[in-house]
Scaffold this active site. Structure first.
Site, PDB file in Angstrom:
ATOM      1  N   SER A  13       0.822  -1.218   0.000  1.00 42.48           N
ATOM      2  CA  SER A  13       0.000   0.000   0.000  1.00 42.48           C
ATOM      3  C   SER A  13       0.854   1.265   0.000  1.00 42.48           C
ATOM      4  O   SER A  13       0.452   2.283  -0.581  1.00 42.48           O
ATOM      5  CB  SER A  13      -0.974  -0.001   1.176  1.00 42.48           C
ATOM      6  OG  SER A  13      -0.294   0.156   2.402  1.00 42.48           O
ATOM      7  N   LEU A  93      19.092  -6.300   5.143  1.00 43.80           N
ATOM      8  CA  LEU A  93      20.054  -6.215   4.036  1.00 43.80           C
ATOM      9  C   LEU A  93      21.483  -6.142   4.559  1.00 43.80           C
ATOM     10  O   LEU A  93      21.746  -5.507   5.590  1.00 43.80           O
ATOM     11  CB  LEU A  93      19.729  -4.988   3.186  1.00 43.80           C
ATOM     12  CG  LEU A  93      18.334  -5.054   2.541  1.00 43.80           C
ATOM     13  CD1 LEU A  93      17.853  -3.670   2.115  1.00 43.80           C
ATOM     14  CD2 LEU A  93      18.326  -6.023   1.360  1.00 43.80           C
ATOM     15  N   ASN A 107      13.696   4.027   3.620  1.00 42.07           N
ATOM     16  CA  ASN A 107      12.810   3.028   4.216  1.00 42.07           C
ATOM     17  C   ASN A 107      11.741   3.751   5.018  1.00 42.07           C
ATOM     18  O   ASN A 107      11.965   4.857   5.502  1.00 42.07           O
ATOM     19  CB  ASN A 107      13.609   2.113   5.154  1.00 42.07           C
ATOM     20  CG  ASN A 107      12.728   1.084   5.850  1.00 42.07           C
ATOM     21  OD1 ASN A 107      11.906   0.420   5.199  1.00 42.07           O
ATOM     22  ND2 ASN A 107      12.870   0.945   7.166  1.00 42.07           N
ATOM     23  N   HIS A 109       9.621   2.953   8.433  1.00 46.71           N
ATOM     24  CA  HIS A 109       9.581   2.032   9.574  1.00 46.71           C
ATOM     25  C   HIS A 109       8.408   2.429  10.467  1.00 46.71           C
ATOM     26  O   HIS A 109       8.258   3.610  10.802  1.00 46.71           O
ATOM     27  CB  HIS A 109      10.901   2.103  10.345  1.00 46.71           C
ATOM     28  CG  HIS A 109      10.920   1.212  11.542  1.00 46.71           C
ATOM     29  ND1 HIS A 109      11.097  -0.146  11.443  1.00 46.71           N
ATOM     30  CD2 HIS A 109      10.750   1.479  12.859  1.00 46.71           C
ATOM     31  CE1 HIS A 109      11.046  -0.675  12.655  1.00 46.71           C
ATOM     32  NE2 HIS A 109      10.841   0.290  13.528  1.00 46.71           N
ATOM     33  N   LEU A 144      20.422  -1.594  11.373  1.00 43.30           N
ATOM     34  CA  LEU A 144      18.981  -1.695  11.128  1.00 43.30           C
ATOM     35  C   LEU A 144      18.194  -0.555  11.774  1.00 43.30           C
ATOM     36  O   LEU A 144      18.315  -0.324  12.974  1.00 43.30           O
ATOM     37  CB  LEU A 144      18.499  -3.043  11.681  1.00 43.30           C
ATOM     38  CG  LEU A 144      17.097  -3.472  11.324  1.00 43.30           C
ATOM     39  CD1 LEU A 144      16.988  -3.767   9.840  1.00 43.30           C
ATOM     40  CD2 LEU A 144      16.710  -4.694  12.130  1.00 43.30           C
ATOM     41  N   ASP A 145      17.395   0.124  10.975  1.00 45.91           N
ATOM     42  CA  ASP A 145      16.465   1.151  11.459  1.00 45.91           C
ATOM     43  C   ASP A 145      17.169   2.266  12.243  1.00 45.91           C
ATOM     44  O   ASP A 145      16.632   2.780  13.227  1.00 45.91           O
ATOM     45  CB  ASP A 145      15.347   0.511  12.318  1.00 45.91           C
ATOM     46  CG  ASP A 145      14.513  -0.491  11.530  1.00 45.91           C
ATOM     47  OD1 ASP A 145      14.330  -0.284  10.321  1.00 45.91           O
ATOM     48  OD2 ASP A 145      14.050  -1.480  12.124  1.00 45.91           O
TER      49      ASP A 145
HETATM   50  N1  NHR Z   1      18.643  -3.363   6.190  1.00 49.29           N
HETATM   51  C1  NHR Z   1      19.556  -2.567   6.745  1.00 49.29           C
HETATM   52  N2  NHR Z   1      20.828  -2.934   6.632  1.00 49.29           N
HETATM   53  N3  NHR Z   1      19.243  -1.428   7.387  1.00 49.29           N
HETATM   54  C2  NHR Z   1      17.947  -1.070   7.525  1.00 49.29           C
HETATM   55  O1  NHR Z   1      17.662   0.058   8.163  1.00 49.29           O
HETATM   56  C3  NHR Z   1      16.928  -1.887   6.975  1.00 49.29           C
HETATM   57  C4  NHR Z   1      17.335  -3.055   6.293  1.00 49.29           C
HETATM   58  C5  NHR Z   1      16.379  -3.926   5.744  1.00 49.29           C
HETATM   59  C6  NHR Z   1      15.045  -3.666   5.909  1.00 49.29           C
HETATM   60  C7  NHR Z   1      13.174  -2.378   6.902  1.00 49.29           C
HETATM   61  C8  NHR Z   1      12.962  -2.735   8.394  1.00 49.29           C
HETATM   62  C9  NHR Z   1      11.746  -2.056   8.983  1.00 49.29           C
HETATM   63  O2  NHR Z   1      11.365  -0.975   8.550  1.00 49.29           O
HETATM   64  C10 NHR Z   1      14.632  -2.532   6.608  1.00 49.29           C
HETATM   65  C11 NHR Z   1      15.562  -1.622   7.123  1.00 49.29           C
HETATM   66  C12 NHR Z   1      12.904  -6.529   8.204  1.00 49.29           C
HETATM   67  C13 NHR Z   1      13.374  -6.882   9.460  1.00 49.29           C
HETATM   68  C14 NHR Z   1      13.578  -8.338   9.833  1.00 49.29           C
HETATM   69  O3  NHR Z   1      13.981  -8.654  10.936  1.00 49.29           O
HETATM   70  C15 NHR Z   1      13.683  -5.880  10.355  1.00 49.29           C
HETATM   71  C16 NHR Z   1      13.534  -4.565   9.992  1.00 49.29           C
HETATM   72  C17 NHR Z   1      13.071  -4.202   8.718  1.00 49.29           C
HETATM   73  C18 NHR Z   1      12.758  -5.192   7.838  1.00 49.29           C
HETATM   74  N4  NHR Z   1      13.339  -9.294   8.905  1.00 49.29           N
HETATM   75  C19 NHR Z   1      13.511 -10.731   9.069  1.00 49.29           C
HETATM   76  C20 NHR Z   1      14.873 -11.187   8.513  1.00 49.29           C
HETATM   77  O4  NHR Z   1      15.343 -12.234   8.995  1.00 49.29           O
HETATM   78  C21 NHR Z   1      12.464 -11.508   8.311  1.00 49.29           C
HETATM   79  C22 NHR Z   1      11.055 -11.193   8.744  1.00 49.29           C
HETATM   80  C23 NHR Z   1      10.001 -11.693   7.770  1.00 49.29           C
HETATM   81  O5  NHR Z   1      10.346 -12.206   6.687  1.00 49.29           O
HETATM   82  O6  NHR Z   1       8.807 -11.512   8.077  1.00 49.29           O
HETATM   83  O7  NHR Z   1      15.410 -10.560   7.584  1.00 49.29           O
HETATM   84  O8  NHR Z   1      11.169  -2.560   9.982  1.00 49.29           O
HETATM   85  C1  GAR Z   2       3.927  -0.715   6.710  1.00 53.07           C
HETATM   86  O1  GAR Z   2       3.265  -0.390   7.901  1.00 53.07           O
HETATM   87  C2  GAR Z   2       5.422  -0.513   6.861  1.00 53.07           C
HETATM   88  O2  GAR Z   2       5.755   0.601   7.641  1.00 53.07           O
HETATM   89  C3  GAR Z   2       5.808  -1.784   7.557  1.00 53.07           C
HETATM   90  O3  GAR Z   2       5.011  -2.795   7.008  1.00 53.07           O
HETATM   91  C4  GAR Z   2       3.843  -2.229   6.430  1.00 53.07           C
HETATM   92  C5  GAR Z   2       3.838  -2.524   4.962  1.00 53.07           C
HETATM   93  O4  GAR Z   2       2.596  -2.208   4.389  1.00 53.07           O
HETATM   94  N1  GAR Z   2       7.194  -2.073   7.361  1.00 53.07           N
HETATM   95  C6  GAR Z   2       7.844  -2.916   8.129  1.00 53.07           C
HETATM   96  O5  GAR Z   2       7.335  -3.428   9.114  1.00 53.07           O
HETATM   97  C7  GAR Z   2       9.244  -3.222   7.697  1.00 53.07           C
HETATM   98  N2  GAR Z   2       9.798  -4.186   8.569  1.00 53.07           N
HETATM   99  P1  GAR Z   2       2.458  -2.087   2.802  1.00 53.07           P
HETATM  100  O6  GAR Z   2       3.056  -3.348   2.205  1.00 53.07           O
HETATM  101  O7  GAR Z   2       0.967  -2.047   2.585  1.00 53.07           O
HETATM  102  O8  GAR Z   2       3.156  -0.840   2.380  1.00 53.07           O
END
Ligand code: NHR
Ligand code: GAR
EC number: 2.1.2.2
Length: 224
Positions: A13, A93, A107, A109, A144-145
């Site tokens: 979305s 990542l 990103n 968050h 991360l974040d």
């Molecule tokens: N990568 C880096 N290096 N830095 C950031 O700030 C990142 C990133 C990758 C993704 C989005 C982030 C969020 O907005 C993001 C920011 C996934 C996880 C996670 O733990 C955490 C934070 C975010 C995205 N993912 C699990 C994993 O093992 C899998 C979870 C699943 O598949 O549902 O990668 O919150």
């Molecule tokens: C959003 O709330 C976004 O901030 C969050 O997931 C939702 C995605 O919705 N992101 C994370 O939690 C990243 N870890 P969308 O697919 O409808 O945009």
């Protein structure tokens, strides 16, 4: 004309909000591709139906994060992006990947960073007894974040709210601040300075969706 590549994992979305704003506000940008790490990501259908190139790089097909990230980067770079937009992208990542897109990857968050990095942010905010919660658009850094903050939105936490109620209220604000932040990047208005972001010319980099605003939106027939 700047090329944007948007990465999603599911519903998409936020991607949709950015696609619509880019078209309706005639940004000097095009959505070059929408790429998902899951073949069943619902947002892919929306992108395809809007004539946007789509691709899937399925993380389950790679032996480790480095191999997945290498394949993902190769696919992304095929679209020559000026900006990579993570929109509900759910894979952490690697440092090498993030460094490659340094200063050109955003990103969103779903928390008021630096509170509550990681997952299950709405439950974390409830458990902490927060009275204000929200979302943050930030440049992506290897930690991360933790990247430089471009925009934030706040919402009140109300009695009886559960994580789903908070997620829905926060999401509404995401659909406002994320297109706005991407537009600032496209317009060349964001500068990074010592881990902080400056927007020029300045305008508010925050949004608060309080009861008054929601009541007004409702009265205008826009309420959910
Ligand atoms: N990568 C880096 N290096 N830095 C950031 O700030 C990142 C990133 C990758 C993704 C989005 C982030 C969020 O907005 C993001 C920011 C996934 C996880 C996670 O733990 C955490 C934070 C975010 C995205 N993912 C699990 C994993 O093992 C899998 C979870 C699943 O598949 O549902 O990668 O919150
Ligand atoms: C959003 O709330 C976004 O901030 C969050 O997931 C939702 C995605 O919705 N992101 C994370 O939690 C990243 N870890 P969308 O697919 O409808 O945009």
């Amino acid at each position: 004309m700047k090329n944007l590549v948007i990465l999603i994992s599911g519903r998409g979305s936020n991607m949709e909000a950015i696609v619509r704003a880019c078209a309706h506000e005639a940004w000097p940008a095009r959505i070059a591709a929408v790429i998902a790490n899951r073949p069943d990501a619902a947002g892919l259908a929306f992108a395809a139906s809007h004539g946007i190139a789509t691709a899937v790089v399925d993380h389950r097909q790679y032996p480790d994060r480095a191999a997945f990230d290498a394949a993902l980067a190769q696919t992304i770079d095929g679209y020559a992006p000026d900006l990579v937009v993570l929109a509900g992208f759910m894979r952490v990542l690697t440092e090498g990947f993030v460094t490659h897109y340094s200063g050109r990857m955003l990103n969103i968050h779903p928390s008021l960073l630096p509170s509550f990095p990681g997952l299950k942010t709405h439950q974390q905010a409830l458990d902490a007894g927060c009275r204000v919660h929200g979302a943050t658009v930030h440049f992506v850094t290897p930690t991360l974040d933790h990247g430089p903050i471009v925009a934030q939105s706040g919402i009140p936490v109300r009695a009886g709210d559960d994580a789903a109620a908070l997620a829905a209220r926060v999401l509404k604000t995401e659909h406002v601040i994320y297109p706005r932040a991407v537009r600032w990047f496209v317009e060349g208005r964001l500068a990074l300075d010592g881990g902080r972001v400056t927007l020029s010319p300045p305008e508010p980099q925050w949004l608060f969706l309080d009861d008054v605003n929601e009541a007004q939106a409702h009265n205008a027939g826009e309420g959910a």
